[in-house]
Design an enzyme around this catalytic site. Structure first.
Site, PDB file in Angstrom:
ATOM      1  N   SER A 100       0.824  -1.199   0.000  1.00 21.31           N
ATOM      2  CA  SER A 100       0.000   0.000   0.000  1.00 21.31           C
ATOM      3  C   SER A 100       0.869   1.264   0.000  1.00 21.31           C
ATOM      4  O   SER A 100       1.664   1.456  -0.917  1.00 21.31           O
ATOM      5  CB  SER A 100      -0.944  -0.048   1.207  1.00 21.31           C
ATOM      6  OG  SER A 100      -1.911   0.965   1.152  1.00 21.31           O
ATOM      7  N   ASP A 197      -9.643  -4.981  -4.728  1.00 19.91           N
ATOM      8  CA  ASP A 197      -9.023  -4.206  -3.662  1.00 19.91           C
ATOM      9  C   ASP A 197      -9.986  -3.080  -3.307  1.00 19.91           C
ATOM     10  O   ASP A 197     -10.362  -2.288  -4.165  1.00 19.91           O
ATOM     11  CB  ASP A 197      -7.680  -3.641  -4.158  1.00 19.91           C
ATOM     12  CG  ASP A 197      -6.878  -2.940  -3.079  1.00 19.91           C
ATOM     13  OD1 ASP A 197      -7.488  -2.299  -2.199  1.00 19.91           O
ATOM     14  OD2 ASP A 197      -5.634  -2.999  -3.127  1.00 19.91           O
ATOM     15  N   HIS A 227      -6.950  -6.024  -0.243  1.00 19.84           N
ATOM     16  CA  HIS A 227      -5.850  -5.052  -0.174  1.00 19.84           C
ATOM     17  C   HIS A 227      -4.642  -5.550   0.631  1.00 19.84           C
ATOM     18  O   HIS A 227      -3.505  -5.460   0.179  1.00 19.84           O
ATOM     19  CB  HIS A 227      -6.352  -3.729   0.408  1.00 19.84           C
ATOM     20  CG  HIS A 227      -5.298  -2.666   0.433  1.00 19.84           C
ATOM     21  ND1 HIS A 227      -4.704  -2.190  -0.721  1.00 19.84           N
ATOM     22  CD2 HIS A 227      -4.707  -2.007   1.458  1.00 19.84           C
ATOM     23  CE1 HIS A 227      -3.806  -1.267  -0.405  1.00 19.84           C
ATOM     24  NE2 HIS A 227      -3.789  -1.142   0.913  1.00 19.84           N
TER      25      HIS A 227
END
Length: 253
Positions: A100, A197, A227
């Protein structure tokens, strides 16, 4: 503004981790509002494979969301750069991976330090349209949590229960800076992206793949994770493919 960091101890399982191994190092970065807990399984696997591993705790993370509210994106950059320096003192070859915003920071480092031998972004973020309206927002102060977007039942990410709007403004600045300089990246790249996601649109990874200048690059789609793929069904696929990618690169040098 007083430093509230002193009031908030680092949570259990959110401490930075360090494993000393070979002269090949891997920097492992967690994401926005998250903690090192999301990356520790990867860190341990890479250490077991013999590598030197550093998993820094990004400033303002792993404590309390009010602590995060007071940190900025330069603080997060400084956290990974500190980890990078720790590895440079021990290793002559360094790879960087991150989940991320950790993937965003991975890209940042590759843009700034061309000597990095390879990068492995995982659901990295360079544009999140849903966040854009908050760029100039005065209210509210906090939003709902964004952590634990995980398909695997019974698995939780150690992440904040609230998201500071001020921190959203900071990640927007970081993403914009990184996105604008993607063409500076020339090192080999293995990019992981979840097909579904709910935090970072998967098109981010496609954009990264297209804009970096690396000749050696691959996009790997994960069909069974959301995610936080590092704690999800594709965890082993991430570990195995990352180790294979690094072995291939080491074989070329």
């Amino acid at each position: 503004m007083e430093d509230r960091a002193l009031q908030y101890p680092v949570l259990k399982d959110a401490q930075p981790f360090y494993f000393e191994g070979s002269h090949v190092g891997i920097l492992v970065s967690h994401g926005f509002t998250g903690s090192t807990q999301s990356m520790l399984p990867l860190g341990r696997a890479y250490a077991e494979a013999g590598y030197t591993v550093c998993g820094p705790r990004l400033k303002g993370h792993g404590t309390h969301y009010e602590d995060m509210e007071q940190s900025n994106y330069q603080d997060w950059v400084a956290s990974v750069e500190e980890g990078y320096q720790w590895l440079k003192e021990r290793c002559d070859t360094i790879y960087v991976t991150g989940l991320s915003m950790g993937g965003t920071l991975t890209l940042y480092l590759a843009e700034k330090y061309p000597e990095i031998k390879g990068i492995i972004p995982i659901n990295a973020a360079v544009e999140i349209p849903e966040m854009e309206p908050l760029k100039d927002a005065a209210e509210p102060r906090f939003l709902d949590a964004i952590g634990s977007d995980i398909k695997k039942e019974g698995v939780l990410e150690l992440a904040y229960e609230k998201t500071p709007v001020q921190s959203v403004k900071e990640i927007l600045k970081l993403m914009e800076e990184v996105k604008d300089q993607l063409d500076r990246i020339t090192c080999p790249a293995f990019i992981f992206v979840s097909e579904e996601d709910h935090v970072v649109p998967p098109l981010n990874s496609q954009l990264i793949f297209e804009r970096i200048s690396s000749e050696d690059k691959e996009l790997f789609y994960m069909s069974d994770s959301y995610h936080v793929a590092t704690l999800d069904h594709d965890q082993e696929a991430i570990i195995e493919n990352t180790l294979a990618f690094i072995q291939r690169q080491l074989g070329k040098s």
